[in-house]
Enzyme design. Structure first.
Site, PDB file in Angstrom:
ATOM      1  N   LYS A  22      53.151   7.168   2.338  1.00 52.32           N
ATOM      2  CA  LYS A  22      52.195   6.461   3.202  1.00 52.32           C
ATOM      3  C   LYS A  22      50.918   6.162   2.423  1.00 52.32           C
ATOM      4  CE  LYS A  22      49.359   8.752   6.123  1.00 52.32           C
ATOM      5  NZ  LYS A  22      47.954   8.317   5.991  1.00 52.32           N
ATOM      6  N   ASN A  23      50.393   7.164   1.712  1.00 48.76           N
ATOM      7  CA  ASN A  23      49.089   7.001   1.068  1.00 48.76           C
ATOM      8  C   ASN A  23      49.128   6.097  -0.157  1.00 48.76           C
ATOM      9  OD1 ASN A  23      47.948   8.530   3.021  1.00 48.76           O
ATOM     10  ND2 ASN A  23      47.480  10.304   1.730  1.00 48.76           N
ATOM     11  N   CYS A 126      41.527  10.193  11.115  1.00 46.99           N
ATOM     12  CA  CYS A 126      41.660  11.601  11.479  1.00 46.99           C
ATOM     13  C   CYS A 126      40.281  12.253  11.624  1.00 46.99           C
ATOM     14  CB  CYS A 126      42.426  12.363  10.397  1.00 46.99           C
ATOM     15  SG  CYS A 126      44.195  12.156  10.500  1.00 46.99           S
ATOM     16  N   ARG A 131      33.662  12.560   6.665  1.00 50.70           N
ATOM     17  CA  ARG A 131      34.314  11.513   5.877  1.00 50.70           C
ATOM     18  C   ARG A 131      33.510  10.218   5.779  1.00 50.70           C
ATOM     19  NH1 ARG A 131      40.689  11.429   7.068  1.00 50.70           N
ATOM     20  NH2 ARG A 131      40.814  10.891   4.888  1.00 50.70           N
ATOM     21  N   ASP A 316      46.233  17.884   1.881  1.00 45.84           N
ATOM     22  CA  ASP A 316      47.175  17.388   2.893  1.00 45.84           C
ATOM     23  C   ASP A 316      48.378  18.316   3.091  1.00 45.84           C
ATOM     24  OD1 ASP A 316      45.574  15.229   3.358  1.00 45.84           O
ATOM     25  OD2 ASP A 316      46.817  13.770   2.303  1.00 45.84           O
ATOM     26  N   ARG A 408      52.287   8.730  12.831  1.00 47.92           N
ATOM     27  CA  ARG A 408      51.426   8.019  11.882  1.00 47.92           C
ATOM     28  C   ARG A 408      51.893   8.272  10.451  1.00 47.92           C
ATOM     29  NH1 ARG A 408      45.592   9.500  11.845  1.00 47.92           N
ATOM     30  NH2 ARG A 408      45.798   8.083  10.106  1.00 47.92           N
TER      31      ARG A 408
HETATM   32  C1  UD1 Z   1      42.711  10.248   0.919  1.00 54.47           C
HETATM   33  C2  UD1 Z   1      44.011  10.413   1.679  1.00 54.47           C
HETATM   34  C3  UD1 Z   1      43.983  11.687   2.515  1.00 54.47           C
HETATM   35  C4  UD1 Z   1      43.649  12.879   1.617  1.00 54.47           C
HETATM   36  C5  UD1 Z   1      42.379  12.627   0.816  1.00 54.47           C
HETATM   37  C6  UD1 Z   1      42.081  13.720  -0.198  1.00 54.47           C
HETATM   38  C7  UD1 Z   1      44.817   8.177   2.095  1.00 54.47           C
HETATM   39  C8  UD1 Z   1      45.115   7.096   3.075  1.00 54.47           C
HETATM   40  N1  UD1 Z   1      44.202   9.273   2.561  1.00 54.47           N
HETATM   41  O1  UD1 Z   1      41.667  10.121   1.873  1.00 54.47           O
HETATM   42  O2  UD1 Z   1      45.264  11.864   3.128  1.00 54.47           O
HETATM   43  O3  UD1 Z   1      43.456  14.029   2.418  1.00 54.47           O
HETATM   44  O4  UD1 Z   1      42.499  11.378   0.090  1.00 54.47           O
HETATM   45  O5  UD1 Z   1      43.164  13.899  -1.049  1.00 54.47           O
HETATM   46  O6  UD1 Z   1      45.155   8.049   0.933  1.00 54.47           O
HETATM   47  N2  UD1 Z   1      33.654  11.421   0.459  1.00 54.47           N
HETATM   48  C9  UD1 Z   1      32.310  11.174   0.595  1.00 54.47           C
HETATM   49  N3  UD1 Z   1      31.874   9.880   0.539  1.00 54.47           N
HETATM   50  C10 UD1 Z   1      32.741   8.824   0.367  1.00 54.47           C
HETATM   51  C11 UD1 Z   1      34.119   9.100   0.215  1.00 54.47           C
HETATM   52  C12 UD1 Z   1      34.546  10.408   0.266  1.00 54.47           C
HETATM   53  O7  UD1 Z   1      31.504  12.090   0.758  1.00 54.47           O
HETATM   54  O8  UD1 Z   1      32.287   7.680   0.319  1.00 54.47           O
HETATM   55  C13 UD1 Z   1      34.141  12.816   0.507  1.00 54.47           C
HETATM   56  C14 UD1 Z   1      35.041  13.082   1.697  1.00 54.47           C
HETATM   57  O9  UD1 Z   1      34.316  13.392   2.851  1.00 54.47           O
HETATM   58  C15 UD1 Z   1      35.858  14.248   1.192  1.00 54.47           C
HETATM   59  C16 UD1 Z   1      36.018  13.940  -0.292  1.00 54.47           C
HETATM   60  O10 UD1 Z   1      34.964  13.039  -0.619  1.00 54.47           O
HETATM   61  O11 UD1 Z   1      35.145  15.431   1.334  1.00 54.47           O
HETATM   62  C17 UD1 Z   1      37.347  13.321  -0.695  1.00 54.47           C
HETATM   63  O12 UD1 Z   1      37.626  12.220   0.127  1.00 54.47           O
HETATM   64  P1  UD1 Z   1      38.561  11.019  -0.359  1.00 54.47           P
HETATM   65  O13 UD1 Z   1      39.324  11.446  -1.568  1.00 54.47           O
HETATM   66  O14 UD1 Z   1      37.742   9.786  -0.455  1.00 54.47           O
HETATM   67  O15 UD1 Z   1      39.574  10.888   0.864  1.00 54.47           O
HETATM   68  P2  UD1 Z   1      40.245   9.573   1.434  1.00 54.47           P
HETATM   69  O16 UD1 Z   1      40.410   8.574   0.347  1.00 54.47           O
HETATM   70  O17 UD1 Z   1      39.551   9.169   2.670  1.00 54.47           O
END
Ligand code: UD1
Length: 432
Positions: A22-23, A126, A131, A316, A408
């Site tokens: 999915k990701n 979620c 986030r 995850d 999902r």
């Molecule tokens: C993706 C995955 C999710 C997984 C996560 C971490 C998808 C669709 N989702 O989510 O399943 O759990 O990676 O492996 O691929 N952060 C900030 N500011 C930002 C962006 C992120 O502070 O602008 C923080 C987040 O709150 C979190 C950390 O960085 O604490 C990592 O988040 P991130 O790797 O960006 O997660 P996603 O890409 O949303």
């Protein structure tokens, strides 16, 4: 609203085909916006999130056609999705759609890079921690975008195109790395991404972009270099196997005992999690087509785990591992370092009789001999499948409510488990 009924106590034995990730599928589908050519994606999982993203892309004017095999057909393969973004009719991604799935926010990058403008609602998804998207916006600003936030929308503009730059992420971010990769591929000049996410899904996106004509080196390491090109073309790409689905079923087998081959997947995608599983007393071996998981007789050993960006233990899989540890011999400490508040499954696992207490970012799980089935509620995608894992080993019947969270991210979960001997059935709305 659908529910799932599970009667625990059966060992799992058989073969489980692993779907496309999915990701990886989501950013790959979003990459279709970068080109006026046709992007063909194979091995795309049949999931609610994929369907939702098709709707979101359709709103921008992306045409799609789908064909492919279903589980049970031989040989197993996911669906093939043809995406054609020749005519972008709308550069706005509205709240009603983006609020349903966080990853859809990433459309901001290809729209901005190809058309010079994007208006995208701030995301939902979620409910695990706050986030934010500040790092994603920082990356686009570094590439020369003007960003404004107005009434819950991000308005990004680059009338003269994006310009290559150095982007140094303060924290590893998967979404930030996807966004930077897509935007920089069509920027003028070269971009250096530092502290890039090394997740296999980032490598899969980079591989596809390279097939489309992008010039990217270093994906899979912390430093990625991109030399921008003026146009990307169509391509055909097969989505990599879902490492989270793989790890989830591996933990289910470790939980119930038995012998299952997880097919169409690769151990290198989740080595840290497989190493931990071996420490619990589960046998993990590589086969020609996938990974064989066995646990016979002996109990489950307690193991401590800390989540980390790839190649560490994935956040995850944290909830699923906690499900497994509820029946371990001894005490396990599970530390969550990626997302705050990612412990909503703790109170639901307690309904099975699990002993878990929270100390800040760490859950301390005292293994118990027996779990007892209970009515429980799915709270988010990964949390909900930890309840399924607990239910498979619990005495008696469990009803998991709100299974739309499972739909999902897990393709035909109940079919895959039933094929291995589990007693699982879906109760459609109004039934049972
Ligand atoms: C993706 C995955 C999710 C997984 C996560 C971490 C998808 C669709 N989702 O989510 O399943 O759990 O990676 O492996 O691929 N952060 C900030 N500011 C930002 C962006 C992120 O502070 O602008 C923080 C987040 O709150 C979190 C950390 O960085 O604490 C990592 O988040 P991130 O790797 O960006 O997660 P996603 O890409 O949303």
């Amino acid at each position: 609203m659908d529910r799932i009924r599970i009667v625990g106590g059966q060992e799992l034995r058989g073969v489980i085909p692993i779907s496309g990730a999915k990701n990886a599928a989501l950013p790959l589908m979003i990459a279709s916006l970068l080109t006026d050519g046709k992007l063909t994606l194979e091995n795309v999982p049949r999931l609610a999130d994929v369907n939702m993203l098709i709707r979101i892309l359709g709103n921008h004017g992306v045409d799609h056609t789908v064909n492919g095999k279903r589980i049970g057909d031989e040989p197993y393969a996911g669906q093939t999705l043809h995406l054609d973004a020749r005519n972008i009719v709308d550069t706005t991604a509205p709240y009603e759609l983006v609020s349903r799935m966080r990853a859809s926010f990433w459309v901001v990058a290809p729209l901005l890079a190809r058309l010079g403008v994007a208006k995208v609602s701030l995301p939902g998804g979620c409910a695990i921690g706050t986030r934010p998207v500040d790092f994603l916006l920082m990356a686009l600003e570094k590439l020369g975008a003007e960003i404004e936030i107005d009434s819950g929308y991000v308005i990004a503009k680059a009338p003269n195109g994006l310009k290559g730059a150095e982007i140094d992420f303060p924290k590893v971010t998967v979404g930030g790395t996807h966004v930077a990769l897509m935007a920089a591929s069509l920027a003028h000049g070269s971009t250096l991404i530092k502290n890039a996410a090394r997740e296999p899904e980032v490598v899969d996106l980079a591989d596809c972009l390279i097939k489309m004509g992008a010039r990217i080196t270093g994906a899979g390491t912390s430093t990625i270099e991109i030399e921008g090109v003026t146009r990307l073309s169509g391509a055909t790409h097969s989505v990599l196997p879902d490492r989270i689905e793989t790890g989830t079923y591996a933990m289910a087998v470790a939980m119930t005992g038995g012998d299952v081959v997880l097919e169409n997947t690769r151990p290198d995608l989740l080595q840290a999690a497989l190493d931990v599983l071996e420490q619990t007393g589960t046998s993990v071996t590589t086969t020609n087509t996938g990974i064989r998981i066995r646990r016979n007789g002996g109990g489950i050993q307690a193991v401590d785990v800390t989540t980390d960006p790839f190649p560490g233990f994935p956040t995850d899989l944290q909830a699923q591992f906690m499900g497994l540890m509820t029946r371990a011999r001894g005490t396990s400490r599970i530390k969550e370092t990626i997302f705050e508040n990612r412990f909503m499954h703790v109170s639901e696992l307690a309904r099975f009789g699990a002993h878990i207490r929270l100390e800040g970012d760490t859950a301390i799980v005292d293994g118990v001999d027996k779990l007892k089935g209970a009515p429980v509620m799915a709270t988010d995608l990964r949390a909900s499948v930890s309840l399924v894992i607990a239910a498979l080993a619990a005495q008696g019947e469990t009803i998991v409510n709100r299974v739309y969270h499972l739909d999902r991210g897990f393709e035909r979960l109940e079919d895959k488990l039933v094929a291995c001997g589990a007693i699982v059935e879906r109760l459609s709305s109004g039934e049972g």
